[in-house]
Motif scaffolding. Sequence first.
Motif, PDB file in Angstrom:
ATOM      1  N   VAL A   2     -13.189  -3.723  40.005  1.00 51.12           N
ATOM      2  CA  VAL A   2     -12.525  -4.817  40.702  1.00 51.12           C
ATOM      3  C   VAL A   2     -12.615  -4.603  42.216  1.00 51.12           C
ATOM      4  N   ASN A   3     -13.019  -5.648  42.922  1.00 53.33           N
ATOM      5  CA  ASN A   3     -13.073  -5.643  44.382  1.00 53.33           C
ATOM      6  C   ASN A   3     -13.940  -4.494  44.922  1.00 53.33           C
ATOM      7  N   SER A   4     -15.121  -4.319  44.324  1.00 54.70           N
ATOM      8  CA  SER A   4     -16.008  -3.238  44.740  1.00 54.70           C
ATOM      9  C   SER A   4     -17.391  -3.765  45.101  1.00 54.70           C
ATOM     10  N   VAL A   5     -18.150  -2.944  45.799  1.00 61.88           N
ATOM     11  CA  VAL A   5     -19.520  -3.281  46.160  1.00 61.88           C
ATOM     12  C   VAL A   5     -20.404  -2.080  45.833  1.00 61.88           C
ATOM     13  N   THR A   6     -21.550  -2.343  45.189  1.00 60.39           N
ATOM     14  CA  THR A   6     -22.470  -1.288  44.772  1.00 60.39           C
ATOM     15  C   THR A   6     -23.813  -1.465  45.480  1.00 60.39           C
ATOM     16  N   TYR A   7     -24.386  -0.343  45.880  1.00 65.26           N
ATOM     17  CA  TYR A   7     -25.662  -0.372  46.605  1.00 65.26           C
ATOM     18  C   TYR A   7     -26.799   0.120  45.713  1.00 65.26           C
ATOM     19  N   GLU A   8     -27.996  -0.132  46.149  1.00 63.06           N
ATOM     20  CA  GLU A   8     -29.178   0.162  45.350  1.00 63.06           C
ATOM     21  C   GLU A   8     -29.286   1.638  44.984  1.00 63.06           C
ATOM     22  N   ASN A   9     -28.778   2.523  45.826  1.00 59.36           N
ATOM     23  CA  ASN A   9     -28.869   3.957  45.551  1.00 59.36           C
ATOM     24  C   ASN A   9     -27.768   4.451  44.602  1.00 59.36           C
ATOM     25  N   GLY A  10     -26.940   3.531  44.084  1.00 59.96           N
ATOM     26  CA  GLY A  10     -25.961   3.886  43.059  1.00 59.96           C
ATOM     27  C   GLY A  10     -24.564   4.182  43.554  1.00 59.96           C
ATOM     28  N   TYR A  11     -24.329   4.077  44.847  1.00 60.90           N
ATOM     29  CA  TYR A  11     -22.993   4.344  45.395  1.00 60.90           C
ATOM     30  C   TYR A  11     -22.153   3.068  45.368  1.00 60.90           C
ATOM     31  N   THR A  12     -20.906   3.212  44.928  1.00 57.44           N
ATOM     32  CA  THR A  12     -19.974   2.088  44.847  1.00 57.44           C
ATOM     33  C   THR A  12     -18.758   2.368  45.733  1.00 57.44           C
ATOM     34  N   PHE A  13     -18.340   1.358  46.483  1.00 57.24           N
ATOM     35  CA  PHE A  13     -17.225   1.501  47.417  1.00 57.24           C
ATOM     36  C   PHE A  13     -16.178   0.424  47.168  1.00 57.24           C
ATOM     37  N   ASP A  14     -14.942   0.766  47.436  1.00 54.00           N
ATOM     38  CA  ASP A  14     -13.848  -0.211  47.370  1.00 54.00           C
ATOM     39  C   ASP A  14     -13.901  -1.066  48.628  1.00 54.00           C
ATOM     40  N   LYS A  15     -13.797  -2.370  48.465  1.00 52.42           N
ATOM     41  CA  LYS A  15     -13.925  -3.269  49.618  1.00 52.42           C
ATOM     42  C   LYS A  15     -12.736  -3.180  50.569  1.00 52.42           C
ATOM     43  N   ASP A  16     -11.561  -2.848  50.052  1.00 56.49           N
ATOM     44  CA  ASP A  16     -10.372  -2.777  50.905  1.00 56.49           C
ATOM     45  C   ASP A  16     -10.299  -1.463  51.673  1.00 56.49           C
ATOM     46  N   THR A  17     -10.351  -0.359  50.952  1.00 57.88           N
ATOM     47  CA  THR A  17     -10.234   0.944  51.615  1.00 57.88           C
ATOM     48  C   THR A  17     -11.555   1.377  52.246  1.00 57.88           C
ATOM     49  N   LYS A  18     -12.663   0.827  51.741  1.00 60.05           N
ATOM     50  CA  LYS A  18     -14.024   1.179  52.168  1.00 60.05           C
ATOM     51  C   LYS A  18     -14.435   2.570  51.704  1.00 60.05           C
ATOM     52  N   ALA A  19     -13.626   3.186  50.864  1.00 55.31           N
ATOM     53  CA  ALA A  19     -13.917   4.528  50.355  1.00 55.31           C
ATOM     54  C   ALA A  19     -14.818   4.462  49.123  1.00 55.31           C
ATOM     55  N   MET A  20     -15.668   5.470  48.962  1.00 58.41           N
ATOM     56  CA  MET A  20     -16.499   5.570  47.767  1.00 58.41           C
ATOM     57  C   MET A  20     -15.612   5.795  46.548  1.00 58.41           C
ATOM     58  N   ILE A  21     -15.883   5.062  45.482  1.00 57.71           N
ATOM     59  CA  ILE A  21     -15.086   5.216  44.268  1.00 57.71           C
ATOM     60  C   ILE A  21     -15.937   5.629  43.069  1.00 57.71           C
ATOM     61  N   ALA A  22     -17.269   5.541  43.198  1.00 57.73           N
ATOM     62  CA  ALA A  22     -18.141   5.944  42.089  1.00 57.73           C
ATOM     63  C   ALA A  22     -19.581   6.062  42.587  1.00 57.73           C
ATOM     64  N   ARG A  23     -20.396   6.759  41.799  1.00 66.12           N
ATOM     65  CA  ARG A  23     -21.837   6.839  42.086  1.00 66.12           C
ATOM     66  C   ARG A  23     -22.583   7.047  40.783  1.00 66.12           C
ATOM     67  N   SER A  24     -23.752   6.478  40.682  1.00 64.26           N
ATOM     68  CA  SER A  24     -24.565   6.575  39.472  1.00 64.26           C
ATOM     69  C   SER A  24     -25.648   7.622  39.671  1.00 64.26           C
ATOM     70  N   TRP A  25     -25.731   8.556  38.731  1.00 61.97           N
ATOM     71  CA  TRP A  25     -26.729   9.609  38.825  1.00 61.97           C
ATOM     72  C   TRP A  25     -28.069   9.113  38.295  1.00 61.97           C
ATOM     73  N   GLY A  26     -29.144   9.764  38.746  1.00 62.59           N
ATOM     74  CA  GLY A  26     -30.486   9.370  38.327  1.00 62.59           C
ATOM     75  C   GLY A  26     -30.738   9.639  36.859  1.00 62.59           C
ATOM     76  N   LYS A  27     -31.850   9.132  36.345  1.00 67.44           N
ATOM     77  CA  LYS A  27     -32.195   9.299  34.934  1.00 67.44           C
ATOM     78  C   LYS A  27     -32.357  10.767  34.566  1.00 67.44           C
ATOM     79  N   ASN A  28     -32.811  11.566  35.500  1.00 67.19           N
ATOM     80  CA  ASN A  28     -33.026  12.993  35.243  1.00 67.19           C
ATOM     81  C   ASN A  28     -31.831  13.838  35.685  1.00 67.19           C
ATOM     82  N   GLY A  29     -30.690  13.206  35.882  1.00 65.22           N
ATOM     83  CA  GLY A  29     -29.501  13.922  36.295  1.00 65.22           C
ATOM     84  C   GLY A  29     -29.505  14.301  37.767  1.00 65.22           C
TER      85      GLY A  29
END
Length: 217
Positions: free
Chosen positions: A83-110
């Motif tokens: 909810v209320n987040s933005v995700t970038y092509e490199n897999g990092y997701t940030f909260d739109k309000d706090t602007k803090a990173m809240i998640a990241r997606s690891w590559g296929k090979n870990g």
Amino acid sequence: MKKHGMMLGVSAIFLLSGCGSTEEQETKSPQSEVQETQTSSEEVTAADDESEEDVILESPYKEIKQHFDQWELPEGGEEGEFVNSVTYENGYTFDKDTKAMIARSWGKNGEEPQATEAQEVGIIMGRLLDAAEIPSPENRKKGNASSQTEPIVQRLEEVKELNDFEPLEEWILETEEIFKAYDDLEDEEKAVVYTKGYEELQKMADLISKDGKEQGS
């Protein structure tokens, strides 16, 4: 008889005048109460405004807050799965309000995703919020509990690698020292030190969250 009649007439006039005066007083009373209520409300509002103005962050929190507030999320992100987040092509997701990173997606090979320089401040805020998610002093483990403090120091080290803002660097070094000395203390001293470190982390978390929402990374 006439004099007596005149006296009665004058008495009646005085009585009527008195009644008129009472009615005027009764009519004015509610208005006075309204004015007093309005004045009281204005005084309370003014007091609230003054109390808000009196809340001034001390250094280095003041400078760090300004640094975080001035930073903006990079352009080019897409609506994230949270909810209320933005995700970038490199897999990092940030909260739109706090602007803090809240998640990241690891590559296929870990493989750890590579952050861009434009994302670093948001990642720092996410790491700091993560470090603050520790048990309260009342719920801390007693005795040799390095497992509680090592993750905190690790997060702060990760922040140091990305940070180039001097006031935040000073805060990190001071906070690290609090937790690094933890295992060498007696349990009573540990309680005091842990509480101090916990309070510093919560101040930082509140500064980032702004509205008190809990975030993670």
